[in-house]
Write an enzyme that holds these catalytic residues in place. Structure first.
Site, PDB file in Angstrom:
ATOM      1  N   ASN A 162      58.435  22.944 -11.920  1.00  0.00           N
ATOM      2  CA  ASN A 162      57.587  22.775 -10.746  1.00  0.00           C
ATOM      3  C   ASN A 162      56.413  21.896 -11.163  1.00  0.00           C
ATOM      4  OD1 ASN A 162      55.421  23.092  -8.841  1.00  0.00           O
ATOM      5  ND2 ASN A 162      56.399  24.919  -8.047  1.00  0.00           N
ATOM      6  N   GLU A 185      58.372  21.015  -5.798  1.00  0.00           N
ATOM      7  CA  GLU A 185      57.038  20.735  -5.257  1.00  0.00           C
ATOM      8  C   GLU A 185      56.608  19.303  -5.599  1.00  0.00           C
ATOM      9  OE1 GLU A 185      52.924  23.266  -4.499  1.00  0.00           O
ATOM     10  OE2 GLU A 185      54.245  23.857  -6.142  1.00  0.00           O
ATOM     11  N   ASP A 189      61.883  27.088  -8.945  1.00  0.00           N
ATOM     12  CA  ASP A 189      60.785  28.024  -8.686  1.00  0.00           C
ATOM     13  C   ASP A 189      61.165  28.837  -7.463  1.00  0.00           C
ATOM     14  OD1 ASP A 189      58.460  29.348  -8.049  1.00  0.00           O
ATOM     15  OD2 ASP A 189      57.307  27.547  -7.561  1.00  0.00           O
ATOM     16  N   ASN A 241      59.712  31.653  -6.603  1.00  0.00           N
ATOM     17  CA  ASN A 241      58.537  32.408  -6.156  1.00  0.00           C
ATOM     18  C   ASN A 241      58.820  33.901  -6.117  1.00  0.00           C
ATOM     19  OD1 ASN A 241      55.976  31.067  -5.589  1.00  0.00           O
ATOM     20  ND2 ASN A 241      57.150  29.737  -4.225  1.00  0.00           N
ATOM     21  N   HIS A 298      52.597  25.285 -13.487  1.00  0.00           N
ATOM     22  CA  HIS A 298      53.844  25.837 -14.016  1.00  0.00           C
ATOM     23  C   HIS A 298      54.187  25.133 -15.325  1.00  0.00           C
ATOM     24  CE1 HIS A 298      55.370  27.839 -10.189  1.00  0.00           C
ATOM     25  NE2 HIS A 298      54.332  27.142  -9.762  1.00  0.00           N
ATOM     26  N   HIS A 337      29.262  41.282 -18.216  1.00  0.00           N
ATOM     27  CA  HIS A 337      28.812  40.417 -19.298  1.00  0.00           C
ATOM     28  C   HIS A 337      27.364  39.974 -19.143  1.00  0.00           C
ATOM     29  CE1 HIS A 337      33.199  39.622 -18.502  1.00  0.00           C
ATOM     30  NE2 HIS A 337      33.240  40.028 -19.748  1.00  0.00           N
TER      31      HIS A 337
END
Length: 616
Positions: free
Chosen positions: A9, A39, A198, A200, A326, A565
């Site tokens: 991707n 993509e 991909d 998803n 990715h 922090h």
């Protein structure tokens, strides 16, 4: 014969090509026989040669066709096949056929390389669905199917759906339901199926950084696991079968939260395969996985964040990281025999006129000179078309400003003394007369007649509309400077220098020459006033700088500190539709990571003091 398949991707093909310098370098960096991109974010009219064509590769694209809001120029997949020859080849990497989408309905639509008699029906096994349903599924450019003889390859970019977006959830369910029907139909015909991309979907808790107790109950994860051999399905999850116990093996990370720094991601890029092995004898335990898959792994060297990068808490968040969110996944196959001789299928981009390879193109440069602008017109003509007399013609025009010294006082162009255009063809300059460039600022028409053997080049005319030159962007300092009011005409006639203004004698001479010219006197006075007010301008600049410092300091003191922090937070704005759309909030500035890691984001959150105002 060995073969390597990669899925990646790219999160936009244009930025990846720019990152590597060229498409060829990007493809070579993956070193694979078949490369599947998801993509790509390219529409059909954006398929240019530098983005889709590379020496030694055949390419196939599927682009989004939908006009839905937020879906144009979105998604898109591409498959690149590394081959020695695109014709009369027996290489497995070169597909026997190609199909845009997986439902069959897009084959009825016009595209490059298609013929009128190519009208296949809906794909087998999908007869229960209407044509409109199938068009909507394939309209987002999410799948390419290529038949490589020994197996059918699906390059898939699965839809993404938020948990509260019911419409997209239904679309995603139907997408995978129809896709599974197509797989089952092919497997029923005895074909082998390879699915990459991909999807998803992170199948199990081991594939997600922050998986909760109910993580695996999600309907899409349940569906994915139902496909696998271990649950009675036909497919192998190749990576997980090769590395059943590997943890933190992720392929995607959130870029906004800097999750790569602590490897806080998910595994949603997959390679799954189904079907018998290629051996003629059928023995128990033989399968495509056990007999032909040598290895499968994640190419982590393509991660955006490298170990040497500065952490976000030390200013790393201000460093722009190149790369996709990715990383690629690859599979190596072995003992894959060659197939019968065949040519590249009609879906290949080599048959798309707008992606003609520039290295195989003869071109002509025509320079058309006007009194203010120079227009360069480049004609492209494929060498193949020279012999077939099919002139795919593309004209691109570039305008640049004509230097002032090349324009004579009469307004006519003088940069070419013999009033001609220079035409270059095959490194042989040819001169052709042009019309006189004396037209006004209205539209200009220049007709150029180019003669060549066999009448391959024909006459054409182009109408070029003049545009106003773009002004350069102003700097912040320019808003605090006062403009000196001296007209160009006065300075040009009298050629007044800065020394003239500083000398009283020179000013008196100028007054004497101009007589009662009130305009000239006002201009001289304005220059003197500008010089006298220089300290005032400096004071204003200092005041503006001090005010800007005060604003910055106020902003720093108003930013809250995170509790974990005690560091300044970063501001964010809600972009999701809802009652808080546009509302600001503060979060911990550190990169997202496991809760057990004290160096990671502490999870601090605080709304800004006021809500944004919405119209209506």
């Amino acid at each position: 014969m060995k073969m390597k398949i990669v899925t990646y991707n790219v999160n936009g093909l244009r930025p990846r090509v720019s990152q590597f310098g060229s498409l060829r370098k990007l493809l070579d960096s993956l070193d694979a026989d078949i490369i599947c991109f998801q993509e790509t974010k390219l529409s059909r009219h954006e398929l240019r040669a530098d983005l889709v064509r590379a020496d030694g590769y055949e390419s196939f694209f599927s682009c989004t066709r939908t006009s839905d809001k937020g879906r144009t120029g979105y998604s898109g997949v591409a498959t690149f096949c590394r081959v020695n020859s695109a014709f009369s080849s027996n290489e497995v990497a070169l597909p026997l056929s190609g199909e845009e989408g997986f439902t069959g309905v897009l084959e009825n639509l016009p595209r490059f390389g298609s013929r009128k008699d190519e009208c296949p029906s809906i794909a087998e096994g999908l007869e229960d669905f209407s044509t409109d349903e199938l068009l909507k599924i394939d309209g987002e450019g999410r799948c390419l199917v290529t038949d490589h003889g020994h197996f059918v390859l699906f390059n898939v970019y699965g839809p993404r759906a938020q948990c509260d977006d019911k419409e997209r959830i239904q679309f995603k369910l139907k997408f995978f339901n129809i896709l599974q029907r197509r797989w089952e139909s092919l497997l029923g015909q005895g074909r082998r199926v390879v699915v990459v991309g991909d999807l998803n979907i992170a199948p199990a808790a081991i594939d997600r950084c922050d998986a909760g107790p109910d993580f695996e109950k999600n309907e899409f994860r349940t569906w994915f696991r139902s496909l696998l051999v271990g649950n009675g399905g036909p497919f192998f999850d190749v990576f997980r079968d090769k590395h059943p116990d590997r943890i933190q093996a992720f392929t995607c990370w959130s870029t906004s939260s800097g999750a790569e720094e602590f490897n806080f991601g998910s595994r949603i890029d997959h390679i799954i395969i189904a079907g018998p092995c290629l051996h003629e004898e059928e023995n128990q335990g033989h399968s495509l996985l056990t007999c032909h898959v040598k290895e499968c792994d994640i190419l982590e060297q393509f991660k955006r964040w490298k170990p040497g990068n500065a952490p976000r808490r030390k200013g790393g968040k201000n460093v722009k990281l190149e790369g996709s969110d990715h990383v690629p996944v690859y599979m190596s196959l072995m003992e894959i025999p060659n197939i019968q001789e065949h040519n590249t299928p009609s879906l290949s981009t080599r048959y798309c006129p707008q992606t003609l390879d520039v290295s195989h193109i003869l071109y002509l440069d025509v320079a058309i000179i006007d009194s203010r602008f120079t227009f360069e017109i480049r004609l492209y003509l494929s060498t193949r078309d020279l012999f077939t007399h099919v002139p795919w013609l593309s004209v691109s025009m570039f305008a640049r400003r004509q230097p002032a010294e090349e324009i004579d006082s009469s307004g006519e162009c003088s940069s070419i003394s013999d009033d001609s255009a220079i035409v270059e063809s095959d490194n042989q300059p040819i001169k052709r007369p042009l019309h006189t460039c004396t037209q006004s600022s209205s539209d200009l028409m220049h007709e150029v007649v180019i003669c060549k053997s066999n009448d391959c080049f024909k006459s054409f005319s182009s109408v070029v509309s003049k545009k106003k030159p773009r002004q350069s962007q102003l700097s912040l300092k320019s808003f605090f400077q006062k403009t000196v009011g001296v007209s160009n005409s006065f300075c040009a006639d009298k050629k007044i220098s800065q020394e003239d203004f500083s000398s009283p004698c020179k000013l008196n001479e100028l007054r004497g020459e101009s007589g009662e010219n009130d305009a000239a006197k006002e201009e001289i006075a304005s220059v003197q006033e500008g010089e006298s007010s220089q300290p005032t301008e400096n004071k204003k600049n200092n005041l503006a700088f001090a005010e800007w410092q005060r604003i910055q300091q106020h902003m720093q003191t108003s930013i809250p500190l995170c509790k974990g922090h005690k560091e300044p937070c970063v501001s964010r704005v809600v972009k999701k539709a809802g009652p808080n759309l546009g509302r600001g909030f503060y979060v911990c500035a550190r990169a997202e990571g496991p809760a057990s890691n004290s160096e990671a984001n502490c999870g601090f959150f605080k709304w800004a003091t006021s809500k944004s105002k919405h119209k209506g």
